[in-house]
Design a protein around this motif. Sequence first.
Motif, mmCIF file in Angstrom:
data_model
loop_
_atom_site.group_PDB
_atom_site.id
_atom_site.type_symbol
_atom_site.label_atom_id
_atom_site.label_comp_id
_atom_site.label_asym_id
_atom_site.label_seq_id
_atom_site.Cartn_x
_atom_site.Cartn_y
_atom_site.Cartn_z
ATOM 1 N N PHE A 102 0.823 -1.207 0.000
ATOM 2 C CA PHE A 102 0.000 0.000 0.000
ATOM 3 C C PHE A 102 0.862 1.263 0.000
ATOM 4 O O PHE A 102 0.598 2.197 -0.763
ATOM 5 C CB PHE A 102 -0.928 -0.005 1.225
ATOM 6 C CG PHE A 102 -1.713 1.260 1.390
ATOM 7 C CD1 PHE A 102 -2.789 1.520 0.571
ATOM 8 C CD2 PHE A 102 -1.357 2.200 2.347
ATOM 9 C CE1 PHE A 102 -3.511 2.689 0.709
ATOM 10 C CE2 PHE A 102 -2.075 3.370 2.486
ATOM 11 C CZ PHE A 102 -3.154 3.609 1.662
ATOM 12 N N PHE A 103 1.881 1.295 0.841
ATOM 13 C CA PHE A 103 2.694 2.513 0.955
ATOM 14 C C PHE A 103 3.512 2.795 -0.311
ATOM 15 O O PHE A 103 3.631 3.963 -0.699
ATOM 16 C CB PHE A 103 3.573 2.437 2.197
ATOM 17 C CG PHE A 103 2.785 2.576 3.477
ATOM 18 C CD1 PHE A 103 2.146 3.761 3.796
ATOM 19 C CD2 PHE A 103 2.660 1.508 4.350
ATOM 20 C CE1 PHE A 103 1.408 3.891 4.952
ATOM 21 C CE2 PHE A 103 1.927 1.628 5.513
ATOM 22 C CZ PHE A 103 1.292 2.824 5.812
ATOM 23 N N PRO A 104 4.094 1.779 -0.998
ATOM 24 C CA PRO A 104 4.748 2.104 -2.280
ATOM 25 C C PRO A 104 3.772 2.682 -3.305
ATOM 26 O O PRO A 104 4.116 3.618 -4.029
ATOM 27 C CB PRO A 104 5.315 0.762 -2.752
ATOM 28 C CG PRO A 104 5.472 -0.039 -1.518
ATOM 29 C CD PRO A 104 4.373 0.416 -0.602
ATOM 30 N N ARG A 105 2.550 2.133 -3.355
ATOM 31 C CA ARG A 105 1.555 2.669 -4.287
ATOM 32 C C ARG A 105 1.199 4.109 -3.935
ATOM 33 O O ARG A 105 1.057 4.964 -4.800
ATOM 34 C CB ARG A 105 0.299 1.806 -4.256
ATOM 35 C CG ARG A 105 0.481 0.434 -4.817
ATOM 36 C CD ARG A 105 -0.761 -0.381 -4.663
ATOM 37 N NE ARG A 105 -0.563 -1.740 -5.141
ATOM 38 C CZ ARG A 105 -1.449 -2.689 -5.026
ATOM 39 N NH1 ARG A 105 -2.613 -2.457 -4.436
ATOM 40 N NH2 ARG A 105 -1.201 -3.894 -5.493
ATOM 41 N N LEU A 106 1.048 4.360 -2.627
ATOM 42 C CA LEU A 106 0.737 5.713 -2.172
ATOM 43 C C LEU A 106 1.859 6.674 -2.539
ATOM 44 O O LEU A 106 1.605 7.822 -2.933
ATOM 45 C CB LEU A 106 0.500 5.707 -0.656
ATOM 46 C CG LEU A 106 0.012 7.000 -0.019
ATOM 47 C CD1 LEU A 106 -1.359 7.373 -0.566
ATOM 48 C CD2 LEU A 106 -0.032 6.868 1.485
ATOM 49 N N ALA B 56 -3.289 6.600 -9.725
ATOM 50 C CA ALA B 56 -4.163 5.706 -8.962
ATOM 51 C C ALA B 56 -4.870 4.721 -9.873
ATOM 52 O O ALA B 56 -5.108 3.569 -9.485
ATOM 53 C CB ALA B 56 -5.185 6.528 -8.183
ATOM 54 N N SER B 57 -5.196 5.133 -11.096
ATOM 55 C CA SER B 57 -5.884 4.229 -12.014
ATOM 56 C C SER B 57 -4.987 3.090 -12.469
ATOM 57 O O SER B 57 -5.481 2.043 -12.886
ATOM 58 C CB SER B 57 -6.416 5.000 -13.219
ATOM 59 O OG SER B 57 -5.335 5.500 -13.992
ATOM 60 N N ILE B 58 -3.675 3.263 -12.396
ATOM 61 C CA ILE B 58 -2.758 2.171 -12.730
ATOM 62 C C ILE B 58 -2.855 1.065 -11.691
ATOM 63 O O ILE B 58 -2.880 -0.121 -12.031
ATOM 64 C CB ILE B 58 -1.308 2.708 -12.845
ATOM 65 C CG1 ILE B 58 -1.204 3.647 -14.047
ATOM 66 C CG2 ILE B 58 -0.310 1.561 -12.959
ATOM 67 C CD1 ILE B 58 0.098 4.390 -14.109
ATOM 68 N N TYR B 59 -2.926 1.430 -10.423
ATOM 69 C CA TYR B 59 -2.942 0.436 -9.346
ATOM 70 C C TYR B 59 -4.355 -0.060 -9.007
ATOM 71 O O TYR B 59 -4.519 -1.174 -8.522
ATOM 72 C CB TYR B 59 -2.308 1.013 -8.077
ATOM 73 C CG TYR B 59 -0.815 1.191 -8.214
ATOM 74 C CD1 TYR B 59 0.013 0.090 -8.340
ATOM 75 C CD2 TYR B 59 -0.258 2.448 -8.219
ATOM 76 C CE1 TYR B 59 1.381 0.245 -8.468
ATOM 77 C CE2 TYR B 59 1.109 2.613 -8.340
ATOM 78 C CZ TYR B 59 1.916 1.507 -8.469
ATOM 79 O OH TYR B 59 3.273 1.670 -8.592
ATOM 80 N N TYR B 60 -5.347 0.783 -9.227
ATOM 81 C CA TYR B 60 -6.730 0.426 -8.881
ATOM 82 C C TYR B 60 -7.631 0.643 -10.095
ATOM 83 O O TYR B 60 -8.428 1.598 -10.131
ATOM 84 C CB TYR B 60 -7.218 1.273 -7.700
ATOM 85 C CG TYR B 60 -6.337 1.180 -6.487
ATOM 86 C CD1 TYR B 60 -6.402 0.063 -5.657
ATOM 87 C CD2 TYR B 60 -5.443 2.193 -6.163
ATOM 88 C CE1 TYR B 60 -5.601 -0.037 -4.536
ATOM 89 C CE2 TYR B 60 -4.638 2.096 -5.038
ATOM 90 C CZ TYR B 60 -4.722 0.982 -4.235
ATOM 91 O OH TYR B 60 -3.920 0.876 -3.130
ATOM 92 N N PRO B 61 -7.544 -0.234 -11.113
ATOM 93 C CA PRO B 61 -8.309 0.019 -12.350
ATOM 94 C C PRO B 61 -9.822 -0.115 -12.179
ATOM 95 O O PRO B 61 -10.577 0.660 -12.773
ATOM 96 C CB PRO B 61 -7.765 -1.038 -13.328
ATOM 97 C CG PRO B 61 -7.150 -2.091 -12.479
ATOM 98 C CD PRO B 61 -6.699 -1.415 -11.222
ATOM 99 N N GLN B 62 -10.290 -1.062 -11.372
ATOM 100 C CA GLN B 62 -11.739 -1.227 -11.217
ATOM 101 C C GLN B 62 -12.362 -0.016 -10.535
ATOM 102 O O GLN B 62 -13.403 0.490 -10.956
ATOM 103 C CB GLN B 62 -12.036 -2.487 -10.407
ATOM 104 C CG GLN B 62 -11.677 -3.762 -11.141
ATOM 105 C CD GLN B 62 -11.892 -4.991 -10.288
ATOM 106 O OE1 GLN B 62 -12.029 -4.876 -9.070
ATOM 107 N NE2 GLN B 62 -11.909 -6.160 -10.912
#
Length: 198
Positions: free
Chosen positions: A110-114, A147-153
């Motif tokens: 989560f933290f790397p994505r953030l 954010a759309s790269i990591y959370y597409p749905q």
Amino acid sequence: MFKVIQRCVGPASLSLLTFRVYAAPKKDSTHKNYMKVDELSLYSVPEGQSKYVEEPRTQLEENISQLRHHCEPYTSWCQEIYSQTKPKVDRFVQWGLDNYEYLQNAPPGFFPRLGVIGFAGFIGLLFARGSKIKKLVYPPFFMGLGASIYYPQQAIAFAQVSGEKLYDWGLRGYIIVEDLWKEHIQKPGNVKNSPGNK
């Protein structure tokens, strides 16, 4: 054993006996007049009825009463604002506590994505030099792209909802502009282009 029972029964049986005691006046005391029962103050009925008399107010009490009277609208307003604000503040505090618990037990990665999403917002801020509108548009756009790269749905669902809202807002704006345009052209005082004015 018989002696113990005899000693116990004797004093106990004396307590069941009743005695009359007569008091005799002293011989050397003088004879006094006795009072009747009605003459005793304990049994006397007060004459007249009692009446409550309110004490006059002091200057301090008057000033406090006036102050309360003048402050009453403000205190009721404050209580109303407090009753309206308290649930919102409670929800905000609960939201903060929930987020804190989520960050304490964050899922792996989560933290790397953030960090990537935050860095994308920083890049958007760098590209938005010079224009205030760009500073408002570019950072959220780049963050949304990251954010759309990591959370597409979630990004697709957000895009659908926000697209519908943007379409509704655009349609409302178009209707308002169209109404204003029609009012301006069809005003009764605006007779420039009327056919009878040639």
